[in-house]
Enzyme design. Structure first.
Site, mmCIF file in Angstrom:
data_model
loop_
_atom_site.group_PDB
_atom_site.id
_atom_site.type_symbol
_atom_site.label_atom_id
_atom_site.label_comp_id
_atom_site.label_asym_id
_atom_site.label_seq_id
_atom_site.Cartn_x
_atom_site.Cartn_y
_atom_site.Cartn_z
ATOM 1 N N TRP A 195 60.078 3.988 40.573
ATOM 2 C CA TRP A 195 60.254 4.418 41.959
ATOM 3 C C TRP A 195 61.727 4.651 42.213
ATOM 4 O O TRP A 195 62.564 3.835 41.810
ATOM 5 C CB TRP A 195 59.721 3.379 42.963
ATOM 6 C CG TRP A 195 60.106 3.764 44.364
ATOM 7 C CD1 TRP A 195 59.513 4.710 45.136
ATOM 8 C CD2 TRP A 195 61.236 3.267 45.112
ATOM 9 N NE1 TRP A 195 60.192 4.823 46.331
ATOM 10 C CE2 TRP A 195 61.242 3.961 46.333
ATOM 11 C CE3 TRP A 195 62.227 2.312 44.868
ATOM 12 C CZ2 TRP A 195 62.211 3.736 47.326
ATOM 13 C CZ3 TRP A 195 63.195 2.085 45.848
ATOM 14 C CH2 TRP A 195 63.176 2.785 47.055
ATOM 15 N N GLU A 199 55.520 5.946 41.444
ATOM 16 C CA GLU A 199 55.190 5.563 42.825
ATOM 17 C C GLU A 199 55.735 6.612 43.790
ATOM 18 O O GLU A 199 56.903 6.978 43.727
ATOM 19 C CB GLU A 199 55.813 4.196 43.140
ATOM 20 C CG GLU A 199 55.564 3.722 44.575
ATOM 21 C CD GLU A 199 56.232 2.380 44.897
ATOM 22 O OE1 GLU A 199 57.099 1.930 44.119
ATOM 23 O OE2 GLU A 199 55.885 1.791 45.939
ATOM 24 N N LYS A 206 56.423 8.218 47.791
ATOM 25 C CA LYS A 206 56.825 7.710 49.104
ATOM 26 C C LYS A 206 56.911 8.864 50.083
ATOM 27 O O LYS A 206 57.122 10.019 49.675
ATOM 28 C CB LYS A 206 58.173 6.992 48.999
ATOM 29 C CG LYS A 206 58.479 6.125 50.218
ATOM 30 C CD LYS A 206 59.599 5.140 49.959
ATOM 31 C CE LYS A 206 59.837 4.296 51.210
ATOM 32 N NZ LYS A 206 60.887 3.302 51.050
ATOM 33 N N ASP A 221 51.518 2.872 47.044
ATOM 34 C CA ASP A 221 51.983 1.779 47.904
ATOM 35 C C ASP A 221 51.465 2.126 49.291
ATOM 36 O O ASP A 221 51.767 3.196 49.825
ATOM 37 C CB ASP A 221 53.517 1.744 47.854
ATOM 38 C CG ASP A 221 54.131 0.671 48.741
ATOM 39 O OD1 ASP A 221 53.705 0.536 49.907
ATOM 40 O OD2 ASP A 221 55.072 -0.017 48.286
ATOM 41 N N HIS A 252 53.454 3.773 52.102
ATOM 42 C CA HIS A 252 54.162 5.015 51.801
ATOM 43 C C HIS A 252 53.432 6.293 52.193
ATOM 44 O O HIS A 252 53.634 7.336 51.584
ATOM 45 C CB HIS A 252 54.479 5.071 50.304
ATOM 46 C CG HIS A 252 55.523 4.083 49.889
ATOM 47 N ND1 HIS A 252 56.088 4.077 48.645
ATOM 48 C CD2 HIS A 252 56.123 3.081 50.565
ATOM 49 C CE1 HIS A 252 56.973 3.098 48.557
ATOM 50 N NE2 HIS A 252 57.002 2.475 49.714
ATOM 51 N N HIS A 302 50.653 -1.020 45.098
ATOM 52 C CA HIS A 302 51.540 -1.955 45.769
ATOM 53 C C HIS A 302 50.875 -2.259 47.095
ATOM 54 O O HIS A 302 50.740 -1.365 47.930
ATOM 55 C CB HIS A 302 52.911 -1.335 46.031
ATOM 56 C CG HIS A 302 53.859 -1.477 44.885
ATOM 57 N ND1 HIS A 302 55.138 -0.980 44.915
ATOM 58 C CD2 HIS A 302 53.707 -2.084 43.675
ATOM 59 C CE1 HIS A 302 55.742 -1.270 43.765
ATOM 60 N NE2 HIS A 302 54.896 -1.932 43.003
ATOM 61 N N ASP A 348 58.787 0.715 58.978
ATOM 62 C CA ASP A 348 58.944 -0.155 57.814
ATOM 63 C C ASP A 348 57.673 -0.159 56.974
ATOM 64 O O ASP A 348 56.566 -0.171 57.503
ATOM 65 C CB ASP A 348 59.251 -1.587 58.260
ATOM 66 C CG ASP A 348 59.414 -2.510 57.063
ATOM 67 O OD1 ASP A 348 60.128 -2.116 56.117
ATOM 68 O OD2 ASP A 348 58.814 -3.590 57.037
ATOM 69 N N ASP A 377 57.204 -2.491 54.540
ATOM 70 C CA ASP A 377 57.257 -3.713 53.736
ATOM 71 C C ASP A 377 57.120 -5.019 54.502
ATOM 72 O O ASP A 377 57.824 -5.974 54.215
ATOM 73 C CB ASP A 377 58.564 -3.714 52.927
ATOM 74 C CG ASP A 377 58.570 -2.604 51.897
ATOM 75 O OD1 ASP A 377 57.819 -2.715 50.928
ATOM 76 O OD2 ASP A 377 59.314 -1.628 52.076
ATOM 77 N N ASP A 420 54.022 -5.941 47.325
ATOM 78 C CA ASP A 420 55.380 -5.414 47.514
ATOM 79 C C ASP A 420 55.755 -5.451 48.984
ATOM 80 O O ASP A 420 55.320 -4.614 49.760
ATOM 81 C CB ASP A 420 55.457 -3.962 46.990
ATOM 82 C CG ASP A 420 56.851 -3.376 47.182
ATOM 83 O OD1 ASP A 420 57.806 -4.156 47.383
ATOM 84 O OD2 ASP A 420 56.989 -2.128 47.137
#
Ligand code: RNT
Ligand code: ZN
Length: 420
Positions: free
Chosen positions: A183, A224, A226, A259, A262, A286, A294, A296, A327
């Protein structure tokens, strides 16, 4: 009869074998990300702020500052989490000391810099996953694999290749495959003039990394995607289409990684899991929680986490086709608690999915009986799942809900609060 036996009977009436579910879940590896323990800082650079479009916010006391502290904190979190665990490492967590020759830059890291992590994993029977670290480093210009600067690009390709060698070392030492995730935060804050150039360079760079010889049964490189990052809002080189296409075109040496933080806010990864499994033998995840900008926040037992778990279970992904990793990084709360809550929630979601009468529900769908399907799915929500979960924790030898937080609080008082 105890609570578990009562609950087991109830589930059995629906055709669900809770003993079998518990037994099966115990063998499913879930990868715990080391980077929640120190706000993604690592040990190889003295950087004040993260780069690559990621950020931790908060200044909760007790952050791990050394390998020893991070390992001690991980140990506590691991002791509170049921199931089969792997540790997810980033290249920036290389451990340099006099014995291994001291610090080297990221293009020169070697397996020996991860020997202490191997020892840590071996002592605890853990597997390990790995990530090259393409951020928070002076050689981010700010691009890495998609840079126009040949020297920059070379440096990061060499880093990626070094990471393949390290991943293979981890897999061999620990006797299980190592998922190695590529990533980068490469992208632009504002509208670019050239969207194609960076992607072609990115593609060529990943090709060059994966040209490093490795055994695909041992090392599972992932790409990965995003949608955007902080300071890179307008354009991401490794977008969803780019990454998925890359993996599809390189199925013999690479798998896609999704993820769930993302994607655009109304897109859900749960729905994408069976879509990808129709084409890929293996995919990686993830698991995180996106909230506004955000991607995460700590994983909760929310609808989408549960839906992701359902798809992993229903598709048979539980048998190894879906590689599950966590993650997230929250620096505003106790970090051991953050690890524990998220990991236990992933396990809860998986166990819930495994004690769902999936075959019966599918039959209703096939019969077109959407009325009963709705009724049955809603009724499942109030079954005594907590009793199944308590039994699972008991069998795994970890504290039940309502019991583990005291342990973290004591550790905070005795250990974390004394850190500088
Ligand atoms: C960032 C990606 C990436 C990182 C870790 C630290 O948006 O999700 O996976 O979080 O590599
Ligand atoms: Zn991620």
């Amino acid at each position: 009869m105890n609570r578990y036996e009562e609950a087991k009977k109830l589930y059995a009436e629906l055709g669900v074998d809770t003993d079998a579910a518990i037994k099966a879940l115990k063998t499913v590896p879930v990868s715990l990300h080391c980077w929640q323990g120190d706000d993604v800082r690592g040990f190889d650079q003295k950087v004040d702020a993260l780069s690559g479009g990621i950020q931790t916010t908060g200044n909760y006391p007790g952050r791990a500052g050394t390998p020893e502290e991070l390992m001690a904190d991980l140990d506590l979190a691991l002791s509170l989490c049921p199931g089969t665990k792997k540790i997810n490492l980033h290249a920036c967590y290389a451990i340099f000391d006099e014995e291994n020759g001291g610090w080297v830059d990221r293009d020169k890291i070697e397996p020996k810099h991860f020997k202490k992590w191997v020892d840590f994993c071996k002592e605890r029977g853990l597997g390990a996953d790995f990530n090259p670290t393409f951020f928070s480093h002076p050689k981010c210009d700010p691009l890495t694999l998609s840079s126009t600067n040949e020297e920059t690009r070379r440096f990061w390709i060499e880093h990626g290749r070094a990471c393949i060698r390290i991943s293979e070392y981890l897999a061999k030492e620990l006797g299980q495959p190592c998922i190695m995730n590529i990533w980068t935060g490469d992208g632009f804050k504002d509208i670019p003039a050239d969207r194609m150039g960076p992607r072609i360079r990115y593609k060529e760079s990943i090709d060059a990394i994966l040209a490093e010889p490795f055994d695909f049964d041992l090392v599972k490189p992932c790409v990965e995607s995003k949608v955007f990052g902080i300071g890179v809002e307008a354009y991401t080189v490794g977008s969803a289409e780019f990454s998925l296409s890359y993996a599809a075109a390189n199925k013999d040496k690479c798998i896609p990684l999704m993820d769930n933080g993302h994607y655009h806010p109304t897109e859900v990864v749960s729905d994408k899991i069976p879509a990808l499994l129709a084409f890929f033998d293996e995919i990686a995840l993830h698991v995180t929680r996106g909230i506004r900008w955000d991607s995460d926040h700590v994983v909760l037992l929310d609808d989408e986490t549960r839906e992701i778990a359902k798809e992993i279970v229903r598709t048979g992904g539980i048998d190894g086709r879906v590689k599950i990793a966590l993650d997230y990084f929250d620096a505003s709360i106790n970090r051991i608690s953050a690890w524990t809550v998220g990991f236990r929630n992933m396990q809860k979601a998986l166990l819930m999915a495994m004690v769902t009468p999936n075959n019966e529900l599918t039959k209703l769908q096939v019969a077109g009986d959407w009325t009963e399907l709705m009724v049955r799915q809603e009724e499942l929500k109030t079954l005594p799942f907590g009793d199944i979960w308590d039994e699972y924790c008991k069998e795994c030898g970890v504290p039940a809900d309502r019991k583990w937080f005291e342990i973290v609080k004591d550790y905070e008082k005795e250990v974390l609060s004394k850190r500088g």
